[in-house]
Design a protein around this motif. Sequence first.
Motif, mmCIF file in Angstrom:
data_model
loop_
_atom_site.group_PDB
_atom_site.id
_atom_site.type_symbol
_atom_site.label_atom_id
_atom_site.label_comp_id
_atom_site.label_asym_id
_atom_site.label_seq_id
_atom_site.Cartn_x
_atom_site.Cartn_y
_atom_site.Cartn_z
ATOM 1 N N ILE A 5 0.842 -1.192 0.000
ATOM 2 C CA ILE A 5 0.000 0.000 0.000
ATOM 3 C C ILE A 5 0.876 1.241 0.000
ATOM 4 O O ILE A 5 1.706 1.421 0.893
ATOM 5 C CB ILE A 5 -0.925 -0.002 1.238
ATOM 6 N N SER A 32 -7.043 3.927 -5.442
ATOM 7 C CA SER A 32 -8.312 4.165 -4.739
ATOM 8 C C SER A 32 -9.125 5.286 -5.393
ATOM 9 O O SER A 32 -10.351 5.194 -5.451
ATOM 10 C CB SER A 32 -8.085 4.445 -3.250
ATOM 11 N N GLU A 60 -14.276 7.430 -0.207
ATOM 12 C CA GLU A 60 -12.885 6.970 -0.152
ATOM 13 C C GLU A 60 -12.715 5.884 0.913
ATOM 14 O O GLU A 60 -12.039 4.874 0.683
ATOM 15 C CB GLU A 60 -11.976 8.163 0.151
ATOM 16 N N HIS A 61 -13.339 6.069 2.061
ATOM 17 C CA HIS A 61 -13.239 5.075 3.131
ATOM 18 C C HIS A 61 -13.775 3.714 2.676
ATOM 19 O O HIS A 61 -13.138 2.679 2.897
ATOM 20 C CB HIS A 61 -13.984 5.545 4.381
ATOM 21 N N ILE A 64 -11.325 2.145 0.131
ATOM 22 C CA ILE A 64 -10.095 1.662 0.771
ATOM 23 C C ILE A 64 -10.367 0.413 1.586
ATOM 24 O O ILE A 64 -9.607 -0.558 1.538
ATOM 25 C CB ILE A 64 -9.457 2.780 1.624
ATOM 26 N N CYS A 68 -8.497 -3.021 0.593
ATOM 27 C CA CYS A 68 -7.579 -3.636 1.559
ATOM 28 C C CYS A 68 -8.019 -5.049 1.956
ATOM 29 O O CYS A 68 -7.229 -5.805 2.526
ATOM 30 C CB CYS A 68 -7.417 -2.752 2.800
ATOM 31 N N THR A 77 -3.084 5.035 -2.750
ATOM 32 C CA THR A 77 -4.185 5.737 -2.094
ATOM 33 C C THR A 77 -4.144 7.223 -2.412
ATOM 34 O O THR A 77 -3.117 7.744 -2.839
ATOM 35 C CB THR A 77 -4.101 5.566 -0.564
ATOM 36 N N ALA A 81 -6.209 10.087 2.351
ATOM 37 C CA ALA A 81 -6.783 8.857 2.902
ATOM 38 C C ALA A 81 -6.436 8.658 4.370
ATOM 39 O O ALA A 81 -7.197 8.037 5.111
ATOM 40 C CB ALA A 81 -6.325 7.652 2.091
ATOM 41 N N ASN A 87 -9.494 4.733 8.446
ATOM 42 C CA ASN A 87 -8.690 4.444 7.253
ATOM 43 C C ASN A 87 -7.270 4.052 7.646
ATOM 44 O O ASN A 87 -6.703 3.115 7.085
ATOM 45 C CB ASN A 87 -8.609 5.656 6.318
ATOM 46 N N LEU A 91 -5.553 0.608 6.596
ATOM 47 C CA LEU A 91 -4.321 0.613 5.806
ATOM 48 C C LEU A 91 -3.193 -0.098 6.554
ATOM 49 O O LEU A 91 -2.484 -0.932 5.982
ATOM 50 C CB LEU A 91 -3.908 2.051 5.467
#
Length: 181
Positions: A5, A32, A60-61, A64, A68, A77, A81, A87, A91
């Motif tokens: 990531i 993302s 976005e959340h 992600i 993930c 990302t 993020a 998040n 991550l």
Amino acid sequence: MPNIILVGPMGAGKSTIGRLLAKELRLPFRDSDKEIEQRTGASIPLIFDVEGEQGFREREHVAIRDLCQMRGVVLATGGGAVLREDNREVLRTGGQVIYLCTSVDQQLDRTSRDRNRPLLQAPNPREVLTGLMAVRDPLYREIAHIIIQTDERPPRLVVQEILGQLQSSGPRESLGRSALS
């Protein structure tokens, strides 16, 4: 295989380096922001215009979190993020997090002609980037397993450094030698 990531500010090279890294490791590449655009059928600037930054951050959340949960992808990302604690947790536990660190000068150079960055559509982009870096840099560092400086370095050189770091880091045995050779 665990995920790799990439986090860092806009203009750090996450997408470019991520694509090259994925190719070297023979893994799928995901971005993302592109995932959000595909899911909504709208550009990031349009989402910002219609839903505001908070609406974008919610989308976005979800993206992600979903990305993930995959295994064996290289994920780039968005720069913001890391603003949400949930998040950062997703991550941090979702794979090997690499912070692509860069200077505000480099960010300005790399983003000066890009109109697809809503936060930079301001009278003083340097001031915006400096403020963003002050808030976000500690958050990137908080979740990073590896920190790589990208200023004035060709993307292929950065990728080679990442590969070397991944190969020498302890918990990466699961990558196997074939993926890193």
